[in-house]
Every structure is written in structure tokens, then in C-alpha cells.
Design an enzyme around this catalytic site. Structure first.
Site, mmCIF file in Angstrom:
data_model
loop_
_atom_site.group_PDB
_atom_site.id
_atom_site.type_symbol
_atom_site.label_atom_id
_atom_site.label_comp_id
_atom_site.label_asym_id
_atom_site.label_seq_id
_atom_site.Cartn_x
_atom_site.Cartn_y
_atom_site.Cartn_z
ATOM 1 N N CYS A 1 -19.840 0.955 -3.951
ATOM 2 C CA CYS A 1 -20.359 0.104 -5.032
ATOM 3 C C CYS A 1 -21.678 0.607 -5.610
ATOM 4 C CB CYS A 1 -20.542 -1.330 -4.518
ATOM 5 S SG CYS A 1 -19.000 -2.239 -4.347
ATOM 6 N N ASP B 1 0.849 -1.182 0.000
ATOM 7 C CA ASP B 1 0.000 0.000 0.000
ATOM 8 C C ASP B 1 0.882 1.229 0.000
ATOM 9 O OD1 ASP B 1 -3.236 0.393 0.768
ATOM 10 O OD2 ASP B 1 -1.968 2.147 1.117
ATOM 11 N N THR C 1 -13.634 -2.580 -9.459
ATOM 12 C CA THR C 1 -14.822 -2.477 -10.299
ATOM 13 C C THR C 1 -14.564 -1.526 -11.458
ATOM 14 O OG1 THR C 1 -16.268 -2.871 -8.417
ATOM 15 C CG2 THR C 1 -17.257 -1.853 -10.355
ATOM 16 N N THR D 1 -11.874 2.465 -7.373
ATOM 17 C CA THR D 1 -12.251 3.064 -8.657
ATOM 18 C C THR D 1 -13.405 4.031 -8.394
ATOM 19 O OG1 THR D 1 -13.496 1.012 -9.037
ATOM 20 C CG2 THR D 1 -11.441 1.287 -10.247
#
Length: 427
Positions: A263, A37, A123, A88
Site C-alpha cells: 500500500c 484463486d 487499490t 495492483t
């Protein structure tokens, strides 16, 4: 074929958030695994077996004996499988922001060797992996796609704050850029997923499957939100209507609310972006987004209407918002739609005070420009908005929550946590 065997897989997980950390921990139980990370603070806490997202218990991190953490990309160079799990998000115009995905691809590209496999979990819209990510990998590695290295796509299905649906017991969709790499990816995930895998015939199918999972939920919630607006005009309690309708065996159990998170509030825009790029103009998907994106403003207007009816001045009023996370019992602030309620109230020149025991106040300040309060004051607020259904708030009950309000204060319940006869209104 120069693909690795699952027996000698050496895994690097790029991005250690809500998706990447559980994945790294599971891989670390079976394979040599590096968790990478870019945030030094994140790496420091994980090395101490602490997870600020509360998704993984410290004992589980410690039990992943083959897992180590780093913020140095070079420490991933010995890997032969790279799994990219970066966010994303959307930009201010609700367009896909692929910057983290592109940056991760630029990081991994120079590390690739002959036969390596890069698996994306983030995604995206159908085609993004092969059209956007693969050229970056080729450019930065100097290798040829599907000759020297291979790519897979296995969409994440992590549900933050859900103790029942965990990574090993959620069926994993898999895919690869060749039949052989698809089988390798499927076999690799098969080692860590108890619930089994579902191998698709192409990366584009897997990408599309992911993006419609949450688009479907978004449209369904938009319908219920629109019904809630209608029933409010008719003076009918939406929760009671849904309870009655839910007695039918095939009635779908959706509820009105603020549709945020990483999401459901994001994925539809990835799909519509791709649709419009090829000249297809989606109607239902965007209609659902318009309804859901306006619910925060609607709630704020309802609260100010109730205050006005009680002759409470909205300008310079003090309003308590209980909850900032995008969902209950979770510290995740990504794309929370509670912020829409707050911003709308601020346009009325109200002073908004936000209390959320789950949320890190520094993260709230960094993300949204204000600090959350440590504790609400007794009798201090002209209105109290119950925005998130944390267990702590449920346990308080209406009587205790009302004590935060001044005399004649408004209590509005977005999540229908409290009985209808104990609040002034609810969504």
C-alpha cells in the site's frame, strides 16, 4: 431495478490473498460464498483450513460454513455478487500494473447475468473502475453497464500482521455505480462489518479516498526520513529527537524506515499516474517517493562506511540481513524495501545472507531470486543489519545478535529495535 436482495446474495470472492481470504471467510459466515484463486496450491491449503499468510486462523476458515474454495471459474457462475480483490502492483518503471485487475475482469465478465453486481476492492487511481474495468466486463459479458449489471467499489483496509484491526472492526467505505447499487453494496457490507460503513456519492470518491490514505502516510514518513538523514549528519539520534518531540500532544507519531508493502509504497504512484495523465504535476507526493525510494541505498552505504572505518573489507565480505518481510511479524514479501538494501550491498560485491523466520524460502526464491537461510551462523558475518522488527529479533537482544558477527563486526539497526548504546548506528 433488477438488483438482488441482500437476503439472497450469493458471493464470489476473486483472489484469496491477504485481502480476499478474510473477506471470503466473513461473507461465508452469512452468505453462500465461493472463494476463487488461480493458484492451485493456495486452494489446496485453504481446503485443509490452512492459511500460509497467517491472516486467518484455521478454525475461522472452518467456521465459515457456507464458504467453499475453487480454482475453476465456472464454479462461481451461480453467484450474483462478485468481489474482486486481486493485487495492483507497479511495474519496473513505477507505473501501475493493472494486468491482474484486467485478467480478473475478463474472468468474471462471461459469468455475469442480469442484475449481477461486481465490487472491486483493489487499490486503483480515481476513474480506473469505470474507465478500465467496466468496458472489459461489458465486452466479455455482452451485457450493458447500469442496465444489466452494476459495479461497486469498496477499498480494502487490511493491515497484514495486525491482530487488533481486523476486517469486521474497520469502518468500510462503500460506493456503487447507481444510487440503488450503492445502497445494495453498503447494505451487503453492513452485514459483515461490525464497525459500520461509510457510503460515498460516487465510485471515484471511494477510489480517491483509498489512494490518499496511504499517500498521506508516505509523505509523513518521507519527512521523518529526511530529518533522519539530516540528524545523522549532525550527529543527533533521530529516535531520541522523536521521543522528545512526541511529548507534545499533537505531534504525529511517525518513524524513519524502509517504506514498502502493498500500500504505502505503491498507492502514491497510482495517484501520480492519474495526475500526470490529466496534465497535473504533483510535487510533494513525488518528492516524498524519491526520499523513501532511496532509503535502502542510504542504509547500505552507511553500513559499508562503518565497515570501512573499521578496516573491514566490503568486497567478498559476509553480511547478515535479519528480516525480509516488508513489516514486523508478517510473512508478506510484496514490495519489501529490504531488497533495496540487499541489492545495493551486492553492488559492492558483498555476500548477503538473509534470515527471516516469518518468510517462506520458496516464495523468496520465486520473488527475488535467492533463498533465505534457516539459521545464522555464530561468528560468521562482518556486518549484521537488523532490518525488520520481528518479535523474535527483539527477544534476542543485542548481545545474542552480536554473536552472529565476527570480531569487530558492525551492527546496524534500521528499526531502532535495540538501545542506541548497544548498536553501532541506526536509522
Amino acid at each position: 431495478m433488477n438488483l438482488p436482495d441482500t437476503d439472497n446474495a450469493r458471493v464470489a470472492v476473486v483472489g484469496l490473498g491477504y485481502v480476499g481470504l478474510p473477506l471470503a471467510v466473513e461473507f461465508g459466515r452469512y452468505f453462500p460464498t465461493v472463494g476463487f484463486d488461480i493458484k492451485q496450491r493456495r486452494i489446496a491449503e485453504l481446503r485443509e483450513n490452512r492459511d500460509s499468510t497467517r491472516e486467518v486462523d484455521g478454525k475461522d476458515i472452518e467456521a465459515a460454513e457456507q464458504l467453499r474454495f475453487t480454482a475453476d471459474p465456472d464454479e462461481m457462475s451461480d453467484s450474483n455478487v462478485y468481489v474482486i480483490t486481486v493485487p495492483t502492483p507497479l511495474d519496473q518503471y513505477n507505473q501501475p500494473d493493472l494486468t491482474p485487475l484486467q485478467s480478473a475482469s475478463e474472468t468474471v465478465g462471461p459469468l455475469l447475468s442480469d442484475g449481477d453486481v461486481v465490487v472491486y476492492e483493489s487499490t486503483v487511481f480515481p476513474g480506473a473502475t469505470e474507465e478500465i474495468c467496466v468496458p472489459i466486463l461489458e465486452q466479455y459479458s455482452g451485457l450493458r453497464f447500469n442496465r444489466d449489471f452494476y459495479v461497486g467499489y469498496s477499498p480494502e483496509r487490511i493491515n497484514p500482521g495486525d491482530d487488533e484491526h481486523r476486517l469486521p472492526n474497520i469502518v468500510k467505505v462503500t460506493s456503487g455505480s447507481t444510487p440503488e447499487s450503492a445502497q445494495f453494496v453498503d447494505d451487503l457490507y453492513g452485514e459483515i462489518i461490525d464497525a459500520g460503513t461509510h457510503k460515498t456519492t460516487s465510485i471515484r470518491v471511494a477510489e480517491a479516498a483509498k489512494v490518499i490514505e496511504n499517500t498521506q502516510r508516505d509523505v509523513n514518513i518521507a519527512l521523518i526520513n529526511e530529518l533522519a538523514l539530516l540528524f545523522n549528519e549532525l550527529g543527533i539520534d533521530t529516535a531520541e529527537v522523536l521521543e522528545a518531540a512526541g511529548t507534545k500532544w499533537n505531534f504525529l507519531n511517525f518513524h524513519p524506515g524502509l517504506v514498502g508493502g502493498h500500500c504505502i509504497g505503491v498507492d502514491p504512484y497510482y495517484l501520480t499516474h492519474k495526475a500526470e495523465a490529466i496534465g497535473f504535476h504533483p510535487e510533494m507526493i513525488l518528492a516524498g517517493r524519491r526520499i523513501n525510494d532511496n532509503m535502502g541505498q542510504y542504509v547500505a552505504r552507511q553500513v559499508t562506511k562503518l565497515m570501512t572505518q573499521r578496516r573491514l573489507h566490503v568486497v567478498d565480505s559476509d553480511i547478515l540481513v535479519m528480516g525480509l518481510a516488508f513489516k514486523a511479524n508478517c510473512p508478506d514479501l510484496r514490495n519489501t524495501k529490504v531488497i533495496d538494501v540487499i541489492r545495493e550491498l551486492e553492488t559492492y560485491h558483498a555476500h548477503v545472507h538473509v534470515y527471516d523466520p516469518w518468510v517462506d524460502t520458496e516464495e523468496a526464491l520465486e520473488e527475488y531470486g535467492f533463498e533465505t537461510i534457516d539459521e545464522p551462523q555464530q561468528g560468521a558475518y562482518d556486518a549484521v543489519i537488523l532490518a525488520v522488527g520481528h518479535d523474535e529479533f527483539r527477544q534476542m537482544g543485542a548481545e545474542e545478535i552480536r554473536q552472529f558477527g565476527a570480531e569487530n563486526a558492525v551492527l546496524y539497526d534500521i528499526k531502532s529495535v535495540l538501545p542506541i548504546d548497544e548498536v553501532d548506528d541506526r536509522l
